[in-house]
Scaffold this active site. Structure first.
Site, PDB file in Angstrom:
ATOM      1  N   HIS A  22       0.813  -1.218   0.000  1.00 16.14           N
ATOM      2  CA  HIS A  22       0.000   0.000   0.000  1.00 16.14           C
ATOM      3  C   HIS A  22       0.850   1.273   0.000  1.00 16.14           C
ATOM      4  O   HIS A  22       1.899   1.338   0.620  1.00 16.14           O
ATOM      5  CB  HIS A  22      -0.937   0.011   1.209  1.00 16.14           C
ATOM      6  N   ASP A  23       0.373   2.255  -0.754  1.00 20.19           N
ATOM      7  CA  ASP A  23       0.921   3.618  -0.771  1.00 20.19           C
ATOM      8  C   ASP A  23       2.320   3.701  -1.376  1.00 20.19           C
ATOM      9  O   ASP A  23       2.999   4.721  -1.215  1.00 20.19           O
ATOM     10  CB  ASP A  23       0.927   4.227   0.640  1.00 20.19           C
TER      11      ASP A  23
ATOM     12  N   GLY B  48       5.031  -1.142   2.735  1.00 17.94           N
ATOM     13  CA  GLY B  48       4.213   0.032   2.501  1.00 17.94           C
ATOM     14  C   GLY B  48       4.997   1.327   2.438  1.00 17.94           C
ATOM     15  O   GLY B  48       6.067   1.463   3.032  1.00 17.94           O
TER      16      GLY B  48
END
Length: 260
Positions: free
Chosen positions: A122-123, A140
């Site tokens: 994520h991200d 992440g």
């Protein structure tokens, strides 16, 4: 050629497919997914929304795209995955959406090759023209510049940055920022081992540019002293080269410690 969806695939009504898209057998394309022209999905791929995919991408079998972030803080907020054009994703690649607290977007640029079992969490923000070899993993919030190579089984700690043209060797675990042009080799954790001179030559860097980058590397890693002293040495070299200025800007930023 028109868009082709295999009879064994499922495309939800809320998905939008461009022209010349191919959806292979046993794929699932969910609501909130947008797919650009000429993109192809091999068998057993799943794409969950919100996800935006550009044109002429290739997803081989069993890719899992746009899944929820593997983050306990995620509470179902609206986040997305954005993929550019002309990327290749080999078998079992996993790409997660962003989190609300991390900016909300996982982003992958253009003309990247992600080989089998690569994971992008994520991200993460991935640039253009990168190659991630088998089983390379981004935790992440990792930022990766253009023309970066991650060798097989390399792992990058959350919130780290990998600068443009860097090379991370096989099995190296990266727990700090890797400046542009730097090569990292496996030890207990990855350690800098010179610049990626061969890769720079292949991309058209001339002798003078490479020599300036080598001087900058020596100022940062070989001359000794504190990081503040290394920054001062780099600042003294920055006027001679745009590449050195880019390296200096990288060293001045970031939340993680510099890999040294």
């Amino acid at each position: 050629m028109t868009t082709r969806v295999h009879p064994g695939a499922i495309v939800e009504p809320g998905a939008r497919l461009g022209d010349d898209v191919v959806v292979g057998p046993f794929c699932y394309i969910g609501d909130g997914v947008e797919v650009g022209d000429g993109t192809q999905f091999g068998p057993h791929c799943s794409v969950l929304g919100p996800t935006r995919i550009g044109g002429r991408n290739r997803f081989m079998g069993h890719c899992a795209v746009g899944g929820e972030p593997q983050d306990k803080k995620f509470a179902g907020e609206h986040t997305e995955l954005v993929i550019g054009d002309d990327n290749t994703f080999r078998e079992f690649v996993t790409l997660n959406r962003g989190t609300g607290s991390g900016g909300g977007v996982t982003r992958i640029g253009n003309d990247n090759w992600l080989l089998a079992y690569v994971h992008v969490a994520h991200d993460c923000q991935v640039g253009d023209h990168c190659i991630f070899s088998n089983n390379a993993t981004l935790a992440g919030h990792v930022t990766v510049g253009d023309h970066v190579i991650l060798s097989g089984f390399a792992g990058v700690h959350q919130f780290c940055r990998i600068g443009a043209h860097a090379f991370v060797g096989m099995g190296a675990f990266v727990n700090g920022d890797v400046p542009p042009f730097v090569m990292v080799a496996q030890e207990d954790y990855g350690r800098p081992r010179g610049i990626n001179a061969e890769g720079l030559k292949r991309r058209g860097f001339d002798t003078a540019r490479i020599a300036a980058i080598k001087r900058a590397y020596r100022a940062l890693y070989v001359a000794g002293g504190s990081l503040d002293e290394a920054r001062e040495r780099l600042a003294g070299l920055a006027d001679e080269s745009a590449d050195v200025r880019m390296l200096l800007d990288f060293v001045r930023g970031g939340d993680r410690p510099l890999l040294r």
